[in-house]
Design a protein around this motif. Structure first.
Motif, PDB file in Angstrom:
ATOM      1  N   ASP A  27      37.188  73.406  78.288  1.00  0.00           N
ATOM      2  CA  ASP A  27      37.258  71.947  78.175  1.00  0.00           C
ATOM      3  C   ASP A  27      35.993  71.386  77.535  1.00  0.00           C
ATOM      4  O   ASP A  27      36.062  70.570  76.614  1.00  0.00           O
ATOM      5  CB  ASP A  27      37.445  71.301  79.554  1.00  0.00           C
TER       6      ASP A  27
ATOM      7  N   LYS B 253      36.206  70.486  84.987  1.00  0.00           N
ATOM      8  CA  LYS B 253      36.192  70.955  83.608  1.00  0.00           C
ATOM      9  C   LYS B 253      35.705  72.409  83.545  1.00  0.00           C
ATOM     10  O   LYS B 253      34.782  72.791  84.227  1.00  0.00           O
ATOM     11  CB  LYS B 253      35.297  70.061  82.768  1.00  0.00           C
TER      12      LYS B 253
ATOM     13  N   ASN C 152      41.094  66.469  82.405  1.00  0.00           N
ATOM     14  CA  ASN C 152      40.956  67.683  83.219  1.00  0.00           C
ATOM     15  C   ASN C 152      39.776  67.575  84.171  1.00  0.00           C
ATOM     16  O   ASN C 152      38.675  67.197  83.780  1.00  0.00           O
ATOM     17  CB  ASN C 152      40.767  68.910  82.333  1.00  0.00           C
ATOM     18  N   GLU C 153      40.024  67.912  85.418  1.00  0.00           N
ATOM     19  CA  GLU C 153      38.957  67.893  86.424  1.00  0.00           C
ATOM     20  C   GLU C 153      39.262  68.960  87.460  1.00  0.00           C
ATOM     21  O   GLU C 153      40.345  68.951  88.030  1.00  0.00           O
ATOM     22  CB  GLU C 153      38.900  66.510  87.083  1.00  0.00           C
TER      23      GLU C 153
ATOM     24  N   ARG D  54      47.522  70.942  80.374  1.00  0.00           N
ATOM     25  CA  ARG D  54      46.782  70.175  79.353  1.00  0.00           C
ATOM     26  C   ARG D  54      46.051  71.110  78.397  1.00  0.00           C
ATOM     27  O   ARG D  54      45.987  70.845  77.197  1.00  0.00           O
ATOM     28  CB  ARG D  54      45.795  69.230  80.024  1.00  0.00           C
ATOM     29  N   ARG D  55      45.480  72.200  78.926  1.00  0.00           N
ATOM     30  CA  ARG D  55      44.788  73.158  78.057  1.00  0.00           C
ATOM     31  C   ARG D  55      45.769  73.806  77.080  1.00  0.00           C
ATOM     32  O   ARG D  55      45.458  73.981  75.898  1.00  0.00           O
ATOM     33  CB  ARG D  55      44.084  74.211  78.898  1.00  0.00           C
TER      34      ARG D  55
ATOM     35  N   CYS E 217      46.089  70.812  84.916  1.00  0.00           N
ATOM     36  CA  CYS E 217      44.949  71.047  84.015  1.00  0.00           C
ATOM     37  C   CYS E 217      45.258  72.184  83.040  1.00  0.00           C
ATOM     38  O   CYS E 217      44.951  72.092  81.848  1.00  0.00           O
ATOM     39  CB  CYS E 217      43.693  71.364  84.816  1.00  0.00           C
ATOM     40  N   ASN E 218      45.878  73.247  83.550  1.00  0.00           N
ATOM     41  CA  ASN E 218      46.253  74.354  82.669  1.00  0.00           C
ATOM     42  C   ASN E 218      47.300  73.925  81.659  1.00  0.00           C
ATOM     43  O   ASN E 218      47.276  74.374  80.510  1.00  0.00           O
ATOM     44  CB  ASN E 218      46.762  75.539  83.483  1.00  0.00           C
TER      45      ASN E 218
END
Length: 102
Positions: free
Chosen positions: A91, A87, A84-85, A47-48, A44-45
């Motif tokens: 996000d 969020k 992302n999960e 993707r950010r 997720c990080n």
């Protein structure tokens, strides 16, 4: 005590600015996360960071992309944020801006 707290806040701001600039100029250019990232929170990080490197973390830049008809990039940013999960505020805020721009 108060002056030490101010110094810490100043150092925190400088560190945040450094991190933002580092990600913007040396951000994620890979289309998929590297194989060594396995933990969901790290993905997720990643993707950010990818969203930031695509200039999708700023309301103004998102709408500039829409104005320039760069919808492919906006859809890519939206897809990264949707994946992302759980969020975070980052996000949700950027997902709303991208959705409005599309």
């Amino acid at each position: 005590f108060d002056s030490e707290f101010r110094k810490l806040l100043l150092a925190k701001r400088k560190l945040q600015t450094y991190i933002e600039r580092y990600i913007k100029y040396f951000g994620e250019y890979d289309t998929s996360p590297p194989s060594y990232i396995r933990h969901p929170a790290d993905i997720c990080n990643w993707r950010r960071r990818k969203v930031i490197s695509l200039d999708g973390n700023n309301f103004k830049e998102v709408f500039e992309m829409a104005k320039d008809n760069n919808f492919k990039k906006l859809r890519e940013i939206k897809q990264l944020l949707i994946e992302n999960e759980p969020k975070t505020c980052f996000d949700l805020q950027n997902l709303i801006a991208v959705s409005l721009a599309l």
